[in-house]
Write an enzyme that holds these catalytic residues in place. Structure first.
Site, PDB file in Angstrom:
ATOM      1  N   GLU A 273      -0.883  -8.300   5.194  1.00 30.52           N
ATOM      2  CA  GLU A 273      -0.707  -8.558   6.625  1.00 30.52           C
ATOM      3  C   GLU A 273      -2.023  -8.535   7.394  1.00 30.52           C
ATOM      4  O   GLU A 273      -2.070  -8.955   8.548  1.00 30.52           O
ATOM      5  CB  GLU A 273       0.276  -7.527   7.223  1.00 30.52           C
ATOM      6  CG  GLU A 273      -0.287  -6.145   7.457  1.00 30.52           C
ATOM      7  CD  GLU A 273      -0.440  -5.260   6.218  1.00 30.52           C
ATOM      8  OE1 GLU A 273      -0.828  -4.091   6.392  1.00 30.52           O
ATOM      9  OE2 GLU A 273      -0.206  -5.728   5.077  1.00 30.52           O
TER      10      GLU A 273
ATOM     11  N   CYS B 288       0.836  -1.197   0.000  1.00 27.13           N
ATOM     12  CA  CYS B 288       0.000   0.000   0.000  1.00 27.13           C
ATOM     13  C   CYS B 288       0.878   1.256   0.000  1.00 27.13           C
ATOM     14  O   CYS B 288       1.508   1.566  -1.001  1.00 27.13           O
ATOM     15  CB  CYS B 288      -1.008  -0.052   1.145  1.00 27.13           C
ATOM     16  SG  CYS B 288      -2.375   1.119   0.951  1.00 27.13           S
TER      17      CYS B 288
ATOM     18  N   HIS C 240      -3.168  -4.917   1.509  1.00 26.70           N
ATOM     19  CA  HIS C 240      -2.544  -5.212   2.810  1.00 26.70           C
ATOM     20  C   HIS C 240      -2.534  -6.719   3.070  1.00 26.70           C
ATOM     21  O   HIS C 240      -3.470  -7.240   3.679  1.00 26.70           O
ATOM     22  CB  HIS C 240      -3.321  -4.514   3.926  1.00 26.70           C
ATOM     23  CG  HIS C 240      -3.192  -3.034   3.920  1.00 26.70           C
ATOM     24  ND1 HIS C 240      -2.231  -2.371   4.644  1.00 26.70           N
ATOM     25  CD2 HIS C 240      -3.902  -2.084   3.264  1.00 26.70           C
ATOM     26  CE1 HIS C 240      -2.350  -1.072   4.444  1.00 26.70           C
ATOM     27  NE2 HIS C 240      -3.352  -0.871   3.606  1.00 26.70           N
TER      28      HIS C 240
END
Length: 188
Positions: free
Chosen positions: A171, A78, A169
């Site tokens: 994660e 991002c 994202h």
């Protein structure tokens, strides 16, 4: 394997957790010395202008450039993708300028326009759960690079040499496959 996560803003703990699930040692990078002995680096999401200002404040901008120029793999997610890019649409200057891509900031709208989508990502999987939050997209990728994923005809993941960028994202999911792909880049 020892991988750093730039720890100035963003989902640092989540990236570190992903790396540790895959057996890597995850290091929070807050100062130049933290880059020593790392095999790779992740620049997380957040706000690219804020992260850039903090990198300048802590003398990390040039240190991360040297890290990249030394051939060490870097993943930008991002805002991290924006920081890596050689060119930012509508802006005269870039941040790190390491990766031969051009990005468009906030390309999918504001915070309220955040969404999730299952994406096919080359070398990762056909059904990757991508989380987009105020996400950029990649307008162009160097001839030397590879487009890894698109969403609605917009490039959302790419690799150029030892740099990997994604607009989403990874994660913020339970899926470790993109982080595993990055660790495989480091091993090679």
């Amino acid at each position: 394997m020892k991988v750093g996560v730039l720890a100035l803003q963003g989902a640092v703990a989540e990236h570190r957790s992903m790396l540790e699930k895959l057996g890597a040692t995850a290091v929070a990078v807050k100062k130049v010395e933290d880059l020593l002995d790392l095999d790779g680096l992740i620049i997380p999401g957040g706000e690219s202008t804020t992260i850039s200002k903090l990198m300048h404040k802590y003398d990390l901008m040039e240190a991360v450039r040297r890290f990249g120029h030394a051939g060490k793999p870097i993943l930008g997610t991002c805002a991290g993708a924006i920081l890596l890019a050689k060119e930012i649409q509508g802006q005269a200057e870039h941040h790190l300028g390491l990766m031969e891509i051009k990005v468009e900031r906030n390309a999918f709208g504001r915070q309220k326009d955040s969404f999730e989508a299952l994406l096919p990502i080359a070398h990762v999987g056909a059904d990757y759960p991508a989380v987009f939050i105020r996400a950029p997209y990649i307008v162009e990728v160097s001839d030397r690079g590879d487009v890894l994923a698109k969403y609605e005809d917009k490039i959302v993941a790419a690799r150029v040499d030892h740099y990997l960028a994604c607009a989403f994202h990874p994660e913020l999911t339970e899926d470790t496959r993109l982080h595993k792909y990055f660790l495989d880049m480091i091993k090679k």
